[in-house]
Write a protein that holds these residues in place. Structure first.
Motif, PDB file in Angstrom:
ATOM      1  N   LEU A 167       0.839  -1.203   0.000  1.00 39.18           N
ATOM      2  CA  LEU A 167       0.000   0.000   0.000  1.00 39.18           C
ATOM      3  C   LEU A 167       0.870   1.248   0.000  1.00 39.18           C
ATOM      4  N   SER A 168       1.927   1.229   0.789  1.00 44.41           N
ATOM      5  CA  SER A 168       2.825   2.372   0.840  1.00 44.41           C
ATOM      6  C   SER A 168       3.432   2.664  -0.524  1.00 44.41           C
ATOM      7  N   GLY A 169       3.807   1.617  -1.229  1.00 41.85           N
ATOM      8  CA  GLY A 169       4.365   1.812  -2.557  1.00 41.85           C
ATOM      9  C   GLY A 169       3.382   2.438  -3.523  1.00 41.85           C
ATOM     10  N   ARG A 170       2.094   2.140  -3.346  1.00 43.92           N
ATOM     11  CA  ARG A 170       1.067   2.671  -4.241  1.00 43.92           C
ATOM     12  C   ARG A 170       0.629   4.084  -3.869  1.00 43.92           C
ATOM     13  N   HIS A 171       0.606   4.406  -2.580  1.00 43.53           N
ATOM     14  CA  HIS A 171      -0.076   5.615  -2.119  1.00 43.53           C
ATOM     15  C   HIS A 171       0.827   6.660  -1.479  1.00 43.53           C
ATOM     16  N   SER A 172       2.116   6.423  -1.382  1.00 41.28           N
ATOM     17  CA  SER A 172       2.976   7.394  -0.698  1.00 41.28           C
ATOM     18  C   SER A 172       4.299   7.545  -1.424  1.00 41.28           C
ATOM     19  N   VAL A 173       5.063   8.534  -0.972  1.00 37.73           N
ATOM     20  CA  VAL A 173       6.387   8.751  -1.555  1.00 37.73           C
ATOM     21  C   VAL A 173       7.483   8.134  -0.697  1.00 37.73           C
ATOM     22  N   GLY A 174       7.082   7.524   0.428  1.00 31.87           N
ATOM     23  CA  GLY A 174       8.090   6.935   1.291  1.00 31.87           C
ATOM     24  C   GLY A 174       7.489   6.007   2.322  1.00 31.87           C
ATOM     25  N   THR A 175       8.328   5.122   2.851  1.00 37.19           N
ATOM     26  CA  THR A 175       7.901   4.143   3.844  1.00 37.19           C
ATOM     27  C   THR A 175       8.776   4.270   5.079  1.00 37.19           C
ATOM     28  N   ILE A 176       8.143   4.173   6.257  1.00 36.41           N
ATOM     29  CA  ILE A 176       8.850   4.247   7.533  1.00 36.41           C
ATOM     30  C   ILE A 176       8.873   2.858   8.149  1.00 36.41           C
ATOM     31  N   LEU A 177      10.077   2.377   8.480  1.00 34.42           N
ATOM     32  CA  LEU A 177      10.265   1.056   9.063  1.00 34.42           C
ATOM     33  C   LEU A 177      10.729   1.194  10.506  1.00 34.42           C
ATOM     34  N   THR A 178      10.262   0.300  11.366  1.00 31.21           N
ATOM     35  CA  THR A 178      10.535   0.402  12.801  1.00 31.21           C
ATOM     36  C   THR A 178      11.976   0.008  13.134  1.00 31.21           C
ATOM     37  N   SER A 179      12.344   0.270  14.387  1.00 30.67           N
ATOM     38  CA  SER A 179      13.713  -0.005  14.834  1.00 30.67           C
ATOM     39  C   SER A 179      13.993  -1.492  14.989  1.00 30.67           C
ATOM     40  N   GLU A 180      12.989  -2.342  14.856  1.00 30.24           N
ATOM     41  CA  GLU A 180      13.215  -3.791  14.869  1.00 30.24           C
ATOM     42  C   GLU A 180      13.663  -4.314  13.502  1.00 30.24           C
ATOM     43  N   THR A 181      13.743  -3.440  12.510  1.00 33.60           N
ATOM     44  CA  THR A 181      14.036  -3.847  11.140  1.00 33.60           C
ATOM     45  C   THR A 181      15.537  -4.014  10.924  1.00 33.60           C
ATOM     46  N   THR A 182      15.963  -5.212  10.573  1.00 36.23           N
ATOM     47  CA  THR A 182      17.366  -5.475  10.262  1.00 36.23           C
ATOM     48  C   THR A 182      17.671  -5.033   8.837  1.00 36.23           C
ATOM     49  N   PRO A 183      18.946  -4.884   8.481  1.00 33.56           N
ATOM     50  CA  PRO A 183      19.269  -4.553   7.095  1.00 33.56           C
ATOM     51  C   PRO A 183      18.692  -5.544   6.089  1.00 33.56           C
ATOM     52  N   GLU A 184      18.733  -6.822   6.408  1.00 36.31           N
ATOM     53  CA  GLU A 184      18.160  -7.805   5.490  1.00 36.31           C
ATOM     54  C   GLU A 184      16.652  -7.622   5.354  1.00 36.31           C
ATOM     55  N   GLN A 185      15.987  -7.266   6.452  1.00 37.22           N
ATOM     56  CA  GLN A 185      14.553  -7.016   6.389  1.00 37.22           C
ATOM     57  C   GLN A 185      14.234  -5.746   5.606  1.00 37.22           C
ATOM     58  N   VAL A 186      15.162  -4.797   5.588  1.00 43.36           N
ATOM     59  CA  VAL A 186      14.980  -3.621   4.737  1.00 43.36           C
ATOM     60  C   VAL A 186      14.919  -4.047   3.274  1.00 43.36           C
ATOM     61  N   ARG A 187      15.812  -4.924   2.884  1.00 42.04           N
ATOM     62  CA  ARG A 187      15.805  -5.402   1.498  1.00 42.04           C
ATOM     63  C   ARG A 187      14.496  -6.115   1.166  1.00 42.04           C
ATOM     64  N   THR A 188      14.022  -6.945   2.078  1.00 39.61           N
ATOM     65  CA  THR A 188      12.759  -7.648   1.859  1.00 39.61           C
ATOM     66  C   THR A 188      11.601  -6.661   1.777  1.00 39.61           C
ATOM     67  N   ALA A 189      11.598  -5.666   2.670  1.00 40.67           N
ATOM     68  CA  ALA A 189      10.534  -4.662   2.661  1.00 40.67           C
ATOM     69  C   ALA A 189      10.498  -3.907   1.341  1.00 40.67           C
ATOM     70  N   ILE A 190      11.659  -3.546   0.817  1.00 44.69           N
ATOM     71  CA  ILE A 190      11.714  -2.816  -0.449  1.00 44.69           C
ATOM     72  C   ILE A 190      11.117  -3.642  -1.580  1.00 44.69           C
ATOM     73  N   ASP A 191      11.329  -4.949  -1.557  1.00 42.26           N
ATOM     74  CA  ASP A 191      10.725  -5.823  -2.563  1.00 42.26           C
ATOM     75  C   ASP A 191       9.204  -5.764  -2.499  1.00 42.26           C
ATOM     76  N   HIS A 192       8.648  -5.717  -1.275  1.00 43.31           N
ATOM     77  CA  HIS A 192       7.193  -5.638  -1.112  1.00 43.31           C
ATOM     78  C   HIS A 192       6.662  -4.254  -1.481  1.00 43.31           C
ATOM     79  N   ILE A 193       7.449  -3.220  -1.198  1.00 41.56           N
ATOM     80  CA  ILE A 193       6.997  -1.849  -1.467  1.00 41.56           C
ATOM     81  C   ILE A 193       6.864  -1.615  -2.965  1.00 41.56           C
ATOM     82  N   ASP A 194       7.894  -1.955  -3.709  1.00 47.54           N
ATOM     83  CA  ASP A 194       7.907  -1.777  -5.159  1.00 47.54           C
ATOM     84  C   ASP A 194       7.488  -0.354  -5.537  1.00 47.54           C
ATOM     85  N   GLY A 195       8.101   0.621  -4.863  1.00 45.84           N
ATOM     86  CA  GLY A 195       7.685   1.998  -5.074  1.00 45.84           C
ATOM     87  C   GLY A 195       8.514   2.770  -6.084  1.00 45.84           C
TER      88      GLY A 195
END
Length: 257
Positions: A167-195
């Motif tokens: 949803l963030s990729g479709r409706h916003s210019v940016g995504t905010i990830l929490t402090s529990e997010t590891t670098p590897e999870q950032v990569r996974t999140a970006i794949d889901h965002i597809d922004g």
């Protein structure tokens, strides 16, 4: 360009938040970030106070809980701040903590639908459009801001799960990830965002102590795709001044690269 920010936690009293923001501004910090936890300081009012009390530092809100406000009032408040302080505000929105939303009678059956409808309407309102919509949760009848921002601030989405990331990729210019997010999870999140390549990725990174701030390797999150790294002190951190200095040093380093 990579941006480095610092969280001003909601556990800090409003008057102390303003003083901390002034110290961050003086230290050369790029951005200070707030979030709106129930039942601490209001995110938009605190942002307005900080912007009025500082000369240079930018403010990010990550995030405002969408169930707490009618989207028209959210647009009015954001527009007011953005007109007075153009180019210094970024606003993130999210689902809110569901137990808190239940406490105030604002919990909805589909937080994803609510967030999608609010983001669509809010984007149009801040652009100065006349908005008429009859959605599941958002209902507007020829609503148009009389004082839209001359420079609409970037709208972001706070997300963790794959559906909200998309949803963030479709409706916003940016995504905010929490402090529990590891670098590897950032990569996974970006794949889901597809922004797309211009989509901002803001990642909070926990800093437990002054020594952590001095040694933490924020490059790992940047290499993973983060465009903004926000250093988050612990809830019991007594003095953020050292953290401000580390953030300002990191900012200068990345600007020189």
């Amino acid at each position: 360009m990579t941006r480095i920010g610092v969280v001003l936690r909601p556990e800090v009293a409003p008057e102390a938040l303003v003083e901390a923001a002034r110290a961050a501004d003086a230290a050369g910090v790029d951005e200070v970030w707030l979030w709106e936890d129930c039942f601490f300081s209001g995110g938009l009012s605190t942002a307005a106070l900080i912007l009025a009390s500082t000369d240079r530092v930018n403010v990010g809100i990550g995030v405002l809980p969408t169930p707490m406000r009618n989207v028209a009032s959210t647009a009015m408040e954001i527009a007011t701040i953005a007109r007075v302080h153009p180019g210094r505000l970024r606003v993130g929105l999210g689902h809110g903590v569901q137990s808190w939303m239940g406490q105030i009678g604002a919990r909805v059956q589909s937080p994803l639908t609510l967030l999608s409808e609010q983001m669509t309407a809010l984007t149009s309102l801040l652009a100065g459009d006349m908005v008429t919509v009859q959605g599941r949760y958002v209902s507007l009848d020829e609503v148009k801001l009389n004082w839209p921002p001359l420079q609409p601030p970037p709208l972001l989405v706070g997300a963790t799960g794959p559906k909200t990331l998309a949803l963030s990729g479709r409706h916003s210019v940016g995504t905010i990830l929490t402090s529990e997010t590891t670098p590897e999870q950032v990569r996974t999140a970006i794949d889901h965002i597809d922004g797309g390549p211009d989509h901002d990725v803001v990642v909070y990174v926990s800093v437990g102590s002054d020594s952590d701030a001095a040694t933490i390797d924020i490059q790992r999150w940047i290499d993973a795709g983060a465009t903004t790294v926000v250093l988050e002190p612990s809830a019991d951190a007594a003095d953020p001044t050292t953290l401000f200095a580390h953030a300002a040093t990191a900012t200068a380093r990345f600007r020189s690269q």
